[in-house]
Design an enzyme around this catalytic site. Structure first.
Site, mmCIF file in Angstrom:
data_model
loop_
_atom_site.group_PDB
_atom_site.id
_atom_site.type_symbol
_atom_site.label_atom_id
_atom_site.label_comp_id
_atom_site.label_asym_id
_atom_site.label_seq_id
_atom_site.Cartn_x
_atom_site.Cartn_y
_atom_site.Cartn_z
ATOM 1 N N GLY A 1 3.892 -92.735 -90.472
ATOM 2 C CA GLY A 1 4.677 -93.139 -89.323
ATOM 3 C C GLY A 1 5.442 -91.924 -88.822
ATOM 4 N N ARG A 2 6.486 -92.158 -88.070
ATOM 5 C CA ARG A 2 7.298 -91.037 -87.585
ATOM 6 C C ARG A 2 8.357 -90.605 -88.587
ATOM 7 N NH1 ARG A 2 10.462 -91.931 -83.608
ATOM 8 N NH2 ARG A 2 10.094 -94.162 -83.415
ATOM 9 N N GLU B 1 8.612 -86.994 -90.131
ATOM 10 C CA GLU B 1 9.003 -85.880 -89.262
ATOM 11 C C GLU B 1 10.451 -85.479 -89.492
ATOM 12 O OE1 GLU B 1 8.169 -87.059 -85.246
ATOM 13 O OE2 GLU B 1 6.072 -87.462 -85.703
ATOM 14 N N CYS C 1 -1.240 -90.656 -93.896
ATOM 15 C CA CYS C 1 -0.921 -90.424 -92.493
ATOM 16 C C CYS C 1 -0.037 -89.193 -92.333
ATOM 17 C CB CYS C 1 -0.313 -91.690 -91.905
ATOM 18 S SG CYS C 1 -0.219 -91.711 -90.109
ATOM 19 N N HIS C 2 1.205 -89.357 -91.845
ATOM 20 C CA HIS C 2 2.138 -88.248 -91.677
ATOM 21 C C HIS C 2 2.972 -87.993 -92.938
ATOM 22 C CE1 HIS C 2 1.018 -88.800 -87.505
ATOM 23 N NE2 HIS C 2 1.640 -87.673 -87.196
ATOM 24 N N TYR D 1 -3.276 -87.794 -91.337
ATOM 25 C CA TYR D 1 -3.662 -88.133 -89.973
ATOM 26 C C TYR D 1 -4.329 -86.888 -89.394
ATOM 27 C CZ TYR D 1 -3.587 -90.147 -85.368
ATOM 28 O OH TYR D 1 -3.971 -90.659 -84.159
#
Length: 188
Positions: free
Chosen positions: A86-87, A90, A116-117, A136
């Protein structure tokens, strides 16, 4: 004594990438704790792949409480760690405590599942140098910059590190992670 698994996440994590391993590992018999920057109700998101979009779309997802803050985590108390995407990764990769947590798992050669992330956090901890990973696909340059060899595959296993691209790869990811986990941290 229960075998404990840690999930590190935060706001804007992908709902499925947190809750699928959370439920799957509990079903298996592990005790699962969710750690975040603070003890609070987390707000997850749903990423989807829609025709006409060049990248994924994002919608509000589930909420879920964090069991403990990153500062409270004692990595030695956990057999493995899961790093959803997800975000959230980050901004979480900038958190010194989450980097400390991931570095401890890597140094101790404990199982790490990332998707993913999520590998952005593992990369920030310095734990991907010389490793084979997937993530990802847009993160291929980030993985290579972290010293890893990127493979575009639904699940990549490099010792105790198990990676997947995104939630459509859950079955392969958890199957491989549970194989590693059962060998390194079997239930009684």
């Amino acid at each position: 004594m229960a075998v404990k698994i840690l999930i590190v996440t935060g706001d804007a994590a992908e709902s499925l990438e947190v809750l699928y391993p959370y439920q799957r590992l509990r079903e298996e018999g592990y005790e699962v704790h969710i750690a975040a920057p603070s003890r609070k109700k987390l707000r997850f998101v749903v990423h989807d792949f829609e025709d006409g979009f060049d990248t994924y779309t994002e919608k509000p997802g589930y909420t879920w409480p964090a069991d403990l803050a990153f500062a409270e985590v004692v990595p030695e108390e956990y057999a493995a760690v899961v790093v959803p995407g997800g975000r959230a990764p980050e901004y979480l990769r900038n958190d010194a405590d989450v980097r400390r947590i991931l570095a401890a798992f890597a140094t101790a050669d404990k199982p790490i599942a990332q998707i993913c992330h999520g590998p952005l956090i593992t990369a920030a901890s310095g734990a991907l140098t010389g490793r084979r990973v997937t993530a990802y696909p847009a993160l291929e340059p980030d993985m290579e910059a972290a010293g890893a060899r990127f493979e575009d595959s639904e699940a990549v296993v490099d010792g105790t590190l198990v990676s997947a691209r995104a939630w459509p790869d859950h079955s392969a990811w958890m199957r491989e992670f549970l194989t590693v986990l059962r060998a390194k941290a079997p239930l009684a």
